[in-house]
Design an enzyme around this catalytic site. Structure first.
Site, mmCIF file in Angstrom:
data_model
loop_
_atom_site.group_PDB
_atom_site.id
_atom_site.type_symbol
_atom_site.label_atom_id
_atom_site.label_comp_id
_atom_site.label_asym_id
_atom_site.label_seq_id
_atom_site.Cartn_x
_atom_site.Cartn_y
_atom_site.Cartn_z
ATOM 1 N N SER A 137 0.857 -1.180 0.000
ATOM 2 C CA SER A 137 0.000 0.000 0.000
ATOM 3 C C SER A 137 0.891 1.226 0.000
ATOM 4 C CB SER A 137 -0.893 0.022 1.243
ATOM 5 O OG SER A 137 -1.512 1.286 1.422
ATOM 6 N N TYR A 150 -3.097 -0.478 9.845
ATOM 7 C CA TYR A 150 -2.992 -0.825 8.429
ATOM 8 C C TYR A 150 -1.620 -0.424 7.886
ATOM 9 C CZ TYR A 150 -4.211 -1.355 3.512
ATOM 10 O OH TYR A 150 -4.232 -1.742 2.193
ATOM 11 N N LYS A 154 1.343 -3.023 6.617
ATOM 12 C CA LYS A 154 1.844 -3.000 5.243
ATOM 13 C C LYS A 154 3.337 -2.663 5.199
ATOM 14 C CE LYS A 154 -1.868 -4.075 2.925
ATOM 15 N NZ LYS A 154 -1.947 -5.271 2.069
#
Length: 282
Positions: A137, A150, A154
């Site tokens: 990401s 998140y 990532k």
């Protein structure tokens, strides 16, 4: 020392495993690759049944489920040429708050799920001189606020990819792909918590993600890191080489969102609103 082949590959006949295959990116990718002749099997916690290619039920948080699922894939394909670690979830997780179940859930799926599947497939990939693609990401390099789990998961995924490349890179190509925001249900839980980052991140078409992954699978010399748009490439460069600049941009954008009332009533953003909102005196 043996090295990965340096000749272009073809998707026709390529044996590919995709995780998160019933989601927005995974299903589109599987259909895209299958249309070009690839032999695709997916893994997903809850297969939809209408993906257009075979998807097996598999819980990436469970060692036994991953072992059974990957064994079925390898048996049905007769080996493996490419693994796309696409499965991932998001959710609200401000960095200033103690980690709870939501944080553990994202790390378990986004990082450890990819690790489990890769480890289960690595021998087959070494044998075929295959490829591994990590769908990371933009947040792996340029973190956004209120979604720390998140971004952390990532970034950790790309660190795992780096270690994997050092260990098996003589035989297996390892590439990280960096999408920005794709319109998908992954954002629903964050929006439901009142922490939508609309206005802080620009949505991009899924076609760029599919093209980037395909390139990683077929290029003679797989690239280490692949942004999915020109804008993404600029953001990736700035985040890697001028992180203080991207920090200022994100902080100013966050302050503007807070002052506009975007996070009013969101309990998880109370600290941000108190510090940056209209009543902060800043």
């Amino acid at each position: 020392m043996s090295r990965t082949p340096r000749t272009p590959r073809t998707l026709n006949g390529m044996r590919v495993l995709i995780t998160g295959a019933s989601g927005t990116i995974g299903m589109a990718l599987g259909q895209h690759l299958a249309a070009q002749g690839a032999r695709v099997i997916g893994l997903d916690l809850r297969p939809r049944g209408d993906e257009g290619f075979e998807v097996l039920a598999c819980d990436l948080t469970d060692d036994a489920s991953v072992a059974a699922g990957t064994q079925q894939v390898l048996a049905r394909l007769g080996g493996l040429d490419a693994l796309v670690n696409n499965a991932g979830i998001g959710g609200p997780a401000p960095a200033e708050l103690a980690p709870g179940a939501e944080v553990r859930r994202q790390l378990e799926i986004n990082l450890l799920g990819a690790w489990r599947v890769t480890a289960a497939c690595v021998d087959a990939l070494v044998a075929s001189r295959g490829r591994v693609v990590m769908v990371a990401s933009r947040m792996a390099v340029m973190q956004l606020p209120l979604a720390a789990a998140y971004g952390a998961s990532k970034r950790a995924l790309t660190a795992y990819a780096d270690a994997l490349r050092l260990e098996v890179g003589t035989h297996v190509g390892v590439t990280c792909v960096y999408p920005s925001s794709i319109r998908s249900p992954i954002h629903d839980s964050t929006a439901a918590a009142g922490l939508s980052l609309e206005g802080m991140s620009r949505y991009e078409p899924i076609s760029g993600v599919l093209t980037a992954i395909e390139s990683a699978l077929v290029r003679a010399r797989p690239r280490r890191d692949v942004p999915t748009t020109r804008r993404g490439a600029v953001e990736f460069f700035l985040a890697r080489h001028l992180p203080a600049v991207t920090d200022v941009i994100v902080q100013r954008t966050l302050a503007g969102r807070a002052r506009s009332g975007a996070f009013d009533g969101a309990a998880l953003a109370a600290g941000v609103v108190a510090r940056l909102g209209s009543g902060s005196g800043r």
